[in-house]
Design a protein around this motif. Structure first.
Motif, PDB file in Angstrom:
ATOM      1  N   PRO A 196       0.543  -7.058   7.321  1.00 22.57           N
ATOM      2  CA  PRO A 196       0.807  -5.641   7.045  1.00 22.57           C
ATOM      3  C   PRO A 196       0.378  -5.287   5.625  1.00 22.57           C
ATOM      4  O   PRO A 196       0.652  -6.034   4.683  1.00 22.57           O
ATOM      5  N   CYS A 197      -0.297  -4.161   5.495  1.00 25.51           N
ATOM      6  CA  CYS A 197      -0.796  -3.764   4.175  1.00 25.51           C
ATOM      7  C   CYS A 197      -0.300  -2.396   3.756  1.00 25.51           C
ATOM      8  O   CYS A 197      -0.412  -2.006   2.604  1.00 25.51           O
ATOM      9  N   GLN A 252       2.520  -7.390  -2.613  1.00 23.29           N
ATOM     10  CA  GLN A 252       2.842  -6.012  -2.228  1.00 23.29           C
ATOM     11  C   GLN A 252       3.543  -5.308  -3.383  1.00 23.29           C
ATOM     12  O   GLN A 252       4.271  -5.927  -4.161  1.00 23.29           O
ATOM     13  N   ASP A 253       3.304  -4.007  -3.499  1.00 25.73           N
ATOM     14  CA  ASP A 253       4.047  -3.239  -4.496  1.00 25.73           C
ATOM     15  C   ASP A 253       5.426  -2.897  -3.936  1.00 25.73           C
ATOM     16  O   ASP A 253       5.812  -3.368  -2.859  1.00 25.73           O
ATOM     17  N   ALA A 254       6.181  -2.085  -4.639  1.00 30.42           N
ATOM     18  CA  ALA A 254       7.549  -1.765  -4.221  1.00 30.42           C
ATOM     19  C   ALA A 254       7.592  -1.025  -2.893  1.00 30.42           C
ATOM     20  O   ALA A 254       8.620  -1.006  -2.220  1.00 30.42           O
ATOM     21  N   ASN A 255       6.497  -0.421  -2.489  1.00 38.51           N
ATOM     22  CA  ASN A 255       6.427   0.289  -1.213  1.00 38.51           C
ATOM     23  C   ASN A 255       5.860  -0.574  -0.096  1.00 38.51           C
ATOM     24  O   ASN A 255       5.593  -0.080   1.000  1.00 38.51           O
ATOM     25  N   VAL A 274       2.912  -2.065  -0.095  1.00 37.46           N
ATOM     26  CA  VAL A 274       1.475  -1.835   0.048  1.00 37.46           C
ATOM     27  C   VAL A 274       0.710  -2.893  -0.730  1.00 37.46           C
ATOM     28  O   VAL A 274       1.004  -3.151  -1.901  1.00 37.46           O
ATOM     29  N   THR A 275      -0.274  -3.496  -0.094  1.00 34.05           N
ATOM     30  CA  THR A 275      -1.153  -4.444  -0.772  1.00 34.05           C
ATOM     31  C   THR A 275      -2.395  -3.722  -1.295  1.00 34.05           C
ATOM     32  O   THR A 275      -2.641  -2.565  -0.950  1.00 34.05           O
TER      33      THR A 275
END
Length: 744
Positions: A243-244, A209-212, A214-215
């Motif tokens: 969760p993406c 996941q990024d910092a938000n 989000v994959t």
């Protein structure tokens, strides 16, 4: 380099620390990425003056809306100690500049954050290996920044060569954004490169996941990149359950983003358990979203498999049953149709949905685009109009009406399946529950179809009461929903004693009718006088059905009978009705008096003058002269009648009951006679022109057309009011069904 990070449409910047006096660099970088992703950065870095209302209403409203979005993002990400710096600022640009001036650290070399993606091609830098690349000045990938530059520029050959030397860089995350090369490739919609990266990544790398939060598959679902999504899923199927995009799994993100084809593909592979996590919140969200998106196949299949999702709260804290009640376009009761549209609507046959979901999705052809419910209608060829026409798409907007009914039928099917969960519920179990909230919301919104379906499924719920002790019928009267009222009244025949029950404050059905209508209902009626008439009609309607003993019941709140309460709650409306009727009568009296003066003079100043010997009019024997005299006489008599009628309105006593019949009847007579006097006055004028300009039609015809302007303007402005008053006073009105008191 770092690329603009795509964030959820909800406007929440996940994991962002609020701005304080020490973290401006990181804060500004993250917020700018968000504004770039939402296409709002131009409103922060604008170099021109913002538009003004006089520059164009549409342009100004668009600027104001987007400025507010950007300003809200900035304000909501400030801490208590920094918000005070911009508390009174109303533009996003000034707020950003103020924070930058107050909080940005002084450095010899300023940190340059991301530019809009469309501007990247204008910056040419040389990477460490000598390749010319597009890049930002800021690097969050350290020594591996050249690889990221290759990815952001779409240079897969160079990126692949770099990976051959440094294979581990494929999973390296940016120090601030947390994004990997795959995040950037998907975000920039480099599909071929993204799929190539997926092939080189390990299964667990796809879950980064990024910092938000989000994959990569979250970006693919948000953008509708079916090829990339399929490639990721084939390598890591369990990612469909993770969760993406915030709390959203890939299926929910694709569904909420409107990518129905991709959503159907995800649904075919997503385990049911993934939609039932967190007490089924995700599944409830999907079904709730279907009522807004008008896409029902997945929702129908899911609710048939898990009926309990109907009363499970979604991410907004509402249940699908409640969402169904608030969606007006899902029911005929919330869709106004003209009489001819209603006739076509009734003639259309919609085949029922299939019992199983068809997930035959060919993601190998993304150029086909997502298939919406409307597209399925257009392509299916299943529309049959009972012998009217073979193809409704080409006739009088029938396709539009077909789509409306298709939505209604599919909504009804989902509703029918949702009602399975309440089949065995008792009123005691339902009171105060989410089911009760949905039922009373449906009554408030006038969703008679939903109420009918619920009571048909479980007749015991007809005796349901809310937390204040109000019955369904009492609440329908209070909300002024006549269709629900008639439905529930007919059902009261099974249990007529319900007509005499009171709530916890001893309010009867008649007390509910005596309360002032909700503002939303009153606003549908033109003018305070007609609103007062409608209120009286409601009171009298309910008065007819309740037992006589109810008339004398005194409530606990005001200590009043229903009649006394009506007078109290409608005091201001009656005054406003009196004022509006007097203003209308005064204005019409002036017009009527002017017509009287003109017509009285015209009667003795005949065209052509009088014969000097006999004193008779010169054109007495001409037919047009007779038309002139008759029209003048009719105009004079009708305008006089109009003035007398309006004077009667001005001198009326304006009691409550006068608004029911007396005042509307006078207004009808006054407006009709005034309209008739204007029309006959114009006929007299035109006949005079024909007499005086005989044979000069090139002059007469344009003048006749101009003479019709007053009549047309009167019809356009006042005739609808006349028709409305007549319909409410003498027509069936809202109470088209005549009810009789039940024998108790």
């Amino acid at each position: 380099m770092a690329a603009a990070t795509v964030v959820p449409a909800t406007g929440v910047i996940a994991n962002l620390k609020l701005l304080n006096n020490y973290n401006y660099d990181e804060w500004s970088f993250r917020v700018k990425i968000y504004l770039l992703a939402e296409d709002l950065w131009d409103f922060v870095e604008a170099t021109t003056e913002p538009p003004k209302p006089e520059d164009g209403e549409a342009e100004f409203k668009a600027w104001r809306k987007n400025n507010a979005k950007a300003l809200y993002a900035i304000q909501s990400s400030c801490g208590d100690d920094t918000y005070s710096l911009i508390g009174g600022i109303t533009t996003a640009k000034l707020a950003w500049d103020t924070l930058e001036e107050e909080l940005k650290p002084a450095k010899a070399e300023e940190l340059v954050t991301l530019m809009p993606l469309e501007d990247l091609n204008n910056i040419h830098l040389t990477s460490n290996d000598g390749h010319e690349s597009n890049s930002s000045y800021y690097s969050e990938f350290g020594q591996h920044q050249p690889f990221i530059d290759f990815v952001t520029n779409g240079d897969w050959d160079s990126a692949k060569e770099y990976l051959g030397i440094n294979p581990d860089v494929i999973r390296k995350r940016g120090s601030v954004s947390g994004a990997t090369a795959l995040h950037l490739a998907v975000g920039l919609e480099y599909e071929d490169m993204a799929m190539s990266l997926v092939e080189l990544m390990a299964e667990e790398d796809l879950e980064i996941q990024d910092a938000n939060g989000v994959t990569a598959i979250g970006f693919a679902a948000n953008k509708g990149l079916a090829q990339v999504a399929k490639c990721i899923v084939e390598k890591n199927k369990k990612i469909l359950s993770l969760p993406c995009f915030g709390d959203m799994i890939p299926l929910l993100e694709a569904y909420s983003s409107g990518h129905w084809k991709l959503a159907r593909f995800f649904y075919s592979l997503t385990p049911l358990e993934a939609l039932l996590l967190d007490n089924g919140c995700g599944g409830a969200e999907l079904i709730s979203e279907s009522f807004i998106a008008k896409e029902f196949d997945i929702a129908l299949d899911l609710i048939r498999r898990c009926p309990n999702l109907a009363i499970t709260t979604n991410f907004s804290g509402l249940t699908p049953l409640h969402m169904c009640a608030t969606t007006s376009s899902g029911f005929l009761s919330g869709t106004p149709l003209k009489f001819w549209q209603k006739w076509i609507y009734d003639s259309i046959h919609i085949p029922p949905a299939t019992t199983t979901l068809d997930i035959r999705i060919n993601v190998e052809k993304p150029e086909d685009g997502p298939v919406s419910g409307n597209d399925l209608i257009a392509r299916s060829g299943i529309c049959r109009l009972r012998g009217l026409v073979p193809n409704p798409r080409h006739f009088f907007g029938i396709d539009h009406i077909y789509k409306i009914k298709w939505v209604h039928e599919r909504t009804a099917e989902v509703l029918h399946s949702m009602c399975e969960v309440i089949k065995d519920k008792s009123p005691k179990q339902v009171i105060g529950s989410v089911i009760s909230a949905a039922i009373f919301e449906a009554i408030k919104q006038g969703r008679v179809e939903l109420i009918d379906e619920i009571i048909e499924t479980n007749p015991l719920l007809f005796g349901l009461i809310d937390e204040n002790g109000k019955s369904l019928l009492q609440f329908a009267i209070e909300c002024r929903q006549e269709k629900v009222y008639f439905l529930l009244y007919e059902l009261s025949g099974v249990l007529p004693s319900l007509l005499a029950v009171t709530d916890k404050l001893n309010n009867t059905l008649l007390h509910s009718a005596a309360s002032l209508s909700p503002l939303a209902q009153l606003n549908h009626i033109q003018g305070a006088a007609l609103q007062m008439q409608r209120e009286l009609q409601w009171f009298q309607e309910v008065e007819k059905i309740v037992p006589p003993k109810v008339l004398e019941v005194v409530n606990d709140t005001d200590g009043m009978t229903a009649r006394e309460l009506f007078t109290k709650t409608h005091k201001e409306l009656a005054k406003e009705g009196e004022r509006s009727m007097k203003e209308t009568a005064t204005s019409c009296t002036v017009v009527g008096a002017l017509i009287i003066t003109i017509m009285f003079t015209a009667a003795f100043t005949v065209p052509g003058g009088n014969n000097g010997d006999t004193g008779m009019p010169m054109f007495l024997d001409r037919m047009l002269f007779k038309v002139f005299m008759v029209s003048v006489a009719l105009s004079l008599f009708s305008s006089t009648t109009s003035v007398m009628t309006f004077l009667g309105i001005l001198t009326s006593r304006y009691a409550e009951t006068d608004f029911l019949k007396s005042l509307p009847k006078k207004m009808i007579i006054g407006l009709f006679t005034l309209f008739f006097s204007v029309a006959t006055m114009m006929i007299g004028f035109v006949s005079t022109l024909f007499i005086m300009l005989d044979g000069k039609s090139w002059i007469v015809i344009p003048i006749i057309l101009l003479a019709s302007a007053p009549i047309i303007s009167f019809v356009w402005m006042q005739f609808p009011l006349l028709v409305e008053i007549f319909a409410y006073t003498y027509g069936a009105g809202i109470f088209s069904k005549k009810v009789k008191p039940l024998v108790i």
